[in-house]
Scaffold this motif. Sequence first.
Motif, mmCIF file in Angstrom:
data_model
loop_
_atom_site.group_PDB
_atom_site.id
_atom_site.type_symbol
_atom_site.label_atom_id
_atom_site.label_comp_id
_atom_site.label_asym_id
_atom_site.label_seq_id
_atom_site.Cartn_x
_atom_site.Cartn_y
_atom_site.Cartn_z
ATOM 1 N N UNK A 1 46.700 28.427 46.742
ATOM 2 C CA UNK A 1 47.149 28.022 45.406
ATOM 3 C C UNK A 1 47.479 29.238 44.536
ATOM 4 N N UNK A 2 46.674 30.288 44.647
ATOM 5 C CA UNK A 2 46.927 31.496 43.864
ATOM 6 C C UNK A 2 48.245 32.156 44.271
ATOM 7 N N UNK A 3 48.517 32.188 45.571
ATOM 8 C CA UNK A 3 49.777 32.764 46.048
ATOM 9 C C UNK A 3 50.975 31.949 45.568
ATOM 10 N N UNK A 4 50.839 30.633 45.577
ATOM 11 C CA UNK A 4 51.917 29.782 45.058
ATOM 12 C C UNK A 4 52.139 30.003 43.570
ATOM 13 N N UNK A 5 51.046 30.262 42.845
ATOM 14 C CA UNK A 5 51.153 30.435 41.392
ATOM 15 C C UNK A 5 51.920 31.695 41.024
ATOM 16 N N UNK A 6 51.868 32.715 41.870
ATOM 17 C CA UNK A 6 52.527 33.984 41.551
ATOM 18 C C UNK A 6 54.035 33.931 41.763
ATOM 19 N N UNK B 1 51.777 26.184 37.733
ATOM 20 C CA UNK B 1 52.397 27.100 36.790
ATOM 21 C C UNK B 1 51.886 28.513 37.036
ATOM 22 N N UNK B 2 52.675 29.491 36.611
ATOM 23 C CA UNK B 2 52.281 30.882 36.738
ATOM 24 C C UNK B 2 51.286 31.228 35.640
ATOM 25 N N UNK B 3 50.169 31.852 35.977
ATOM 26 C CA UNK B 3 49.161 32.173 34.955
ATOM 27 C C UNK B 3 49.717 33.148 33.928
ATOM 28 N N UNK B 4 49.452 32.928 32.633
ATOM 29 C CA UNK B 4 49.956 33.830 31.601
ATOM 30 C C UNK B 4 49.157 35.129 31.563
ATOM 31 N N UNK B 5 49.826 36.174 31.125
ATOM 32 C CA UNK B 5 49.164 37.482 30.917
ATOM 33 C C UNK B 5 48.391 37.935 32.156
ATOM 34 N N UNK B 6 49.047 37.861 33.299
ATOM 35 C CA UNK B 6 48.393 38.277 34.534
ATOM 36 C C UNK B 6 49.126 39.480 35.105
ATOM 37 N N UNK B 7 48.378 40.439 35.623
ATOM 38 C CA UNK B 7 48.977 41.587 36.308
ATOM 39 C C UNK B 7 49.357 41.144 37.715
ATOM 40 N N UNK B 8 50.608 40.719 37.871
ATOM 41 C CA UNK B 8 51.030 40.077 39.109
ATOM 42 C C UNK B 8 50.842 40.974 40.328
ATOM 43 N N UNK B 9 51.216 42.237 40.222
ATOM 44 C CA UNK B 9 51.109 43.133 41.377
ATOM 45 C C UNK B 9 49.655 43.356 41.780
ATOM 46 N N UNK B 10 48.779 43.461 40.789
ATOM 47 C CA UNK B 10 47.359 43.650 41.082
ATOM 48 C C UNK B 10 46.754 42.404 41.719
ATOM 49 N N UNK B 11 47.111 41.243 41.178
ATOM 50 C CA UNK B 11 46.595 39.998 41.730
ATOM 51 C C UNK B 11 47.130 39.766 43.134
ATOM 52 N N UNK B 12 48.397 40.086 43.358
ATOM 53 C CA UNK B 12 48.970 39.930 44.688
ATOM 54 C C UNK B 12 48.238 40.804 45.699
ATOM 55 N N UNK B 13 47.912 42.032 45.302
ATOM 56 C CA UNK B 13 47.172 42.926 46.196
ATOM 57 C C UNK B 13 45.801 42.351 46.536
ATOM 58 N N UNK B 14 45.154 41.718 45.553
ATOM 59 C CA UNK B 14 43.848 41.099 45.800
ATOM 60 C C UNK B 14 43.970 39.937 46.785
ATOM 61 N N UNK B 15 45.031 39.149 46.637
ATOM 62 C CA UNK B 15 45.252 38.002 47.535
ATOM 63 C C UNK B 15 45.512 38.489 48.952
ATOM 64 N N UNK B 16 46.365 39.506 49.086
ATOM 65 C CA UNK B 16 46.690 40.046 50.401
ATOM 66 C C UNK B 16 45.452 40.626 51.094
#
Length: 204
Positions: A129-134, A10-25
């Motif tokens: 797993x984090x990338x899949x969640x986003x 599932x997608x994590x609630x209340x997450x800053x998707x763009x910021x988290x994506x940048x961290x993953x990248x």
Amino acid sequence: IPDAASSWPFTPPSVAASELQAQIEAQLPTYEKAKELCDAFIGTFCWWVRPVTHEQLYDELLPMVYNRFGQDANPMTLNGHLSADGMHNRKADLHDLALLYIIFACGAHAGFTLPFHNEDIKRYRQLARAALALKSVFDTATLSAVQTIALMAQLDVLLGRDNALESSWRLMCLALSLAMSVRLVLLRELKCRLIDMFSTDRTS
């Protein structure tokens, strides 16, 4: 990243998707390290099973992801060939990134230069797993997502994780279910293209 990884599928609630994506990248290894992990994946891990082909990995996935996300992006493939315009037509998305990360995890497990259980396996698996969640696999099923989940299931068995057989079976069932969705989408797209083709022929 750990919270996103633990919340998947599932997608994590209340997450800053763009910021988290940048961290993953930003966690992508260097191109040279990526090649080393991919070589270990193809050369050792794939003795058992190969859900990702050599051509898909080296000629499509790896250069496509690094052209978009990598800090030291290189327009050349690892085999030294350029695509027609130096880039790939299809842009890498989060599912492609997840697939490459789980391949890195499998390569870190299969490589002979690292301990059998090492931190790279855990880190790359968590990033996958984090990338899949986003990008929800339920809203948008892709071939890369199917391959990622299937590899995750196989890796968990090899690592001997707690309840590995049971959880891996669930993951494989999810991968098979999503694979059917991907197949239906591809068939619909093919049908639409054929209809457009015949309609054009009749009107010309």
